[in-house]
Design a protein around this motif. Structure first.
Motif, PDB file in Angstrom:
ATOM      1  N   ASP A 121      -0.987   6.535 -11.324  1.00 33.63           N
ATOM      2  CA  ASP A 121      -0.731   5.658 -10.177  1.00 33.63           C
ATOM      3  C   ASP A 121      -1.219   4.263 -10.549  1.00 33.63           C
ATOM      4  O   ASP A 121      -2.397   3.938 -10.397  1.00 33.63           O
ATOM      5  CB  ASP A 121      -1.459   6.191  -8.941  1.00 33.63           C
TER       6      ASP A 121
ATOM      7  N   LYS B 246      -0.993   1.301  -9.378  1.00 32.08           N
ATOM      8  CA  LYS B 246      -1.591   0.371  -8.410  1.00 32.08           C
ATOM      9  C   LYS B 246      -3.055   0.678  -8.128  1.00 32.08           C
ATOM     10  O   LYS B 246      -3.757  -0.152  -7.542  1.00 32.08           O
ATOM     11  CB  LYS B 246      -0.799   0.375  -7.102  1.00 32.08           C
TER      12      LYS B 246
ATOM     13  N   LEU C  18       9.179  -6.087  -5.578  1.00 31.34           N
ATOM     14  CA  LEU C  18       9.192  -4.620  -5.644  1.00 31.34           C
ATOM     15  C   LEU C  18       7.778  -4.047  -5.714  1.00 31.34           C
ATOM     16  O   LEU C  18       7.466  -3.039  -5.070  1.00 31.34           O
ATOM     17  CB  LEU C  18       9.997  -4.153  -6.859  1.00 31.34           C
ATOM     18  N   LEU C  19       6.910  -4.693  -6.490  1.00 29.46           N
ATOM     19  CA  LEU C  19       5.542  -4.189  -6.613  1.00 29.46           C
ATOM     20  C   LEU C  19       4.763  -4.367  -5.320  1.00 29.46           C
ATOM     21  O   LEU C  19       3.944  -3.512  -4.958  1.00 29.46           O
ATOM     22  CB  LEU C  19       4.830  -4.887  -7.772  1.00 29.46           C
TER      23      LEU C  19
ATOM     24  N   LYS D 134       6.074  -4.228  -2.388  1.00 27.93           N
ATOM     25  CA  LYS D 134       6.619  -3.173  -1.534  1.00 27.93           C
ATOM     26  C   LYS D 134       6.020  -1.815  -1.870  1.00 27.93           C
ATOM     27  O   LYS D 134       5.824  -0.962  -0.999  1.00 27.93           O
ATOM     28  CB  LYS D 134       8.141  -3.128  -1.681  1.00 27.93           C
ATOM     29  N   GLU D 135       5.701  -1.605  -3.159  1.00 22.00           N
ATOM     30  CA  GLU D 135       5.131  -0.322  -3.588  1.00 22.00           C
ATOM     31  C   GLU D 135       3.627  -0.238  -3.355  1.00 22.00           C
ATOM     32  O   GLU D 135       3.014   0.789  -3.628  1.00 22.00           O
ATOM     33  CB  GLU D 135       5.438  -0.078  -5.069  1.00 22.00           C
ATOM     34  N   GLY D 136       3.025  -1.325  -2.873  1.00 17.63           N
ATOM     35  CA  GLY D 136       1.617  -1.265  -2.521  1.00 17.63           C
ATOM     36  C   GLY D 136       0.658  -1.799  -3.559  1.00 17.63           C
ATOM     37  O   GLY D 136      -0.555  -1.569  -3.464  1.00 17.63           O
TER      38      GLY D 136
ATOM     39  N   LEU E  91      11.827   0.152 -12.209  1.00 15.10           N
ATOM     40  CA  LEU E  91      11.490  -0.103 -10.810  1.00 15.10           C
ATOM     41  C   LEU E  91      12.711  -0.103  -9.903  1.00 15.10           C
ATOM     42  O   LEU E  91      12.642   0.347  -8.758  1.00 15.10           O
ATOM     43  CB  LEU E  91      10.775  -1.460 -10.673  1.00 15.10           C
ATOM     44  N   TYR E  92      13.829  -0.620 -10.430  1.00 12.29           N
ATOM     45  CA  TYR E  92      14.971  -0.826  -9.537  1.00 12.29           C
ATOM     46  C   TYR E  92      16.229  -1.065 -10.360  1.00 12.29           C
ATOM     47  O   TYR E  92      16.202  -1.794 -11.342  1.00 12.29           O
ATOM     48  CB  TYR E  92      14.708  -2.037  -8.648  1.00 12.29           C
TER      49      TYR E  92
END
Length: 250
Positions: A127, A129, A147-148, A150-152, A206-207
């Motif tokens: 994980d 983050k 994006l990051l 948004k992912e926390g 990521l996307y």
């Protein structure tokens, strides 16, 4: 001159036979250093996207003025797109959130945004983050940064840089552990910085989306429709765009 019915019929026939040309709107275009799609070279903006845009204007019989294009850091480009009613940008990655905020023109080309790190990095099944001290290089308001968030990921984990060139340089110098960026664009930035891209790898995609153009919501819907239709026609001249995404960081 007095028009009789025959002359009037001829004139109307000619009028309706001639294709209607869209009236050229006042658009200010903004872009960033994002090779191979848009970048500055010897004082001129070059790249795939600018070639496509020029071809679109030519097909529409619009006057293409280089003075209407300004290259700036992405954070300023994004802020201008939000605030200026005549603003359009290229190239920009499509997301549903951005589509609600702006009017998109595209797709133009496939784009994968990834976390990229050193080849010897081992972050599998971790994980990210929640890794203490992990530093991720991002361009503020770039799709990788958004994006990051948004992912926390935490604010203290971000190292803000102005360009992709600075991202790859900081990664090589190990001032950051990872960078969040488009993998195709990262490969070109490695090359520009004389860094071997084979020493780096995708840690996590990521996307997956596409690159296109986008305009402020104040730009008329008919203009957006016209630009979208023209882009479809112009892209037939650039079939190689479909394979660019295969040449990114491995």
């Amino acid at each position: 001159m007095k028009l009789n019915r025959a002359n009037l019929f001829i004139m109307l026939s000619i009028f309706f036979m001639c294709p209607a040309s869209a009236v050229q709107p006042k658009i200010n275009w903004y872009t960033e250093d994002y090779p191979p799609f848009n970048y500055m070279h010897e004082g001129q903006i070059e790249g795939i996207s600018i070639k496509v845009l020029r071809a679109m204007y030519k097909q529409l019989d619009w006057t293409f003025d280089e003075e209407d294009i300004l290259l700036m850091p992405w954070a300023r480009v994004y802020k201008t797109l939000e605030d200026s009613p005549n603003a359009c940008v290229f190239s920009i990655t499509y997301t549903e959130e951005r589509a609600r905020q702006f009017n998109f023109i595209g797709p133009m080309i496939h784009n994968t945004v990834s976390l990229i790190g050193h080849k010897e990095s081992d972050y599998s099944d971790v994980d990210l983050k929640n890794i203490p001290g992990l530093k991720v290089g991002v361009v503020k308001n770039d799709i990788g940064h958004q994006l990051l968030v948004k992912e926390g990921f935490h604010e203290y984990q971000f190292v803000y840089l102005k360009t992709g060139y600075e991202l790859v340089r900081m990664l090589k110098l190990k001032r950051v552990d990872l960078i969040a960026y488009g993998d195709v664009i990262a490969r070109f930035q490695f090359s520009r910085a004389h860094i071997d891209p084979n020493n780096y790898k995708i840690i996590a995609p990521l996307y997956q989306s596409f690159l296109g153009m986008a305009c402020n919501k104040a730009v008329d819907d008919e203009v957006i429709k016209t630009l979208n239709q023209t882009l479809v026609e112009v892209l037939k001249e650039y079939p190689s765009l479909a394979t660019w995404h295969e040449e990114g960081v491995q």
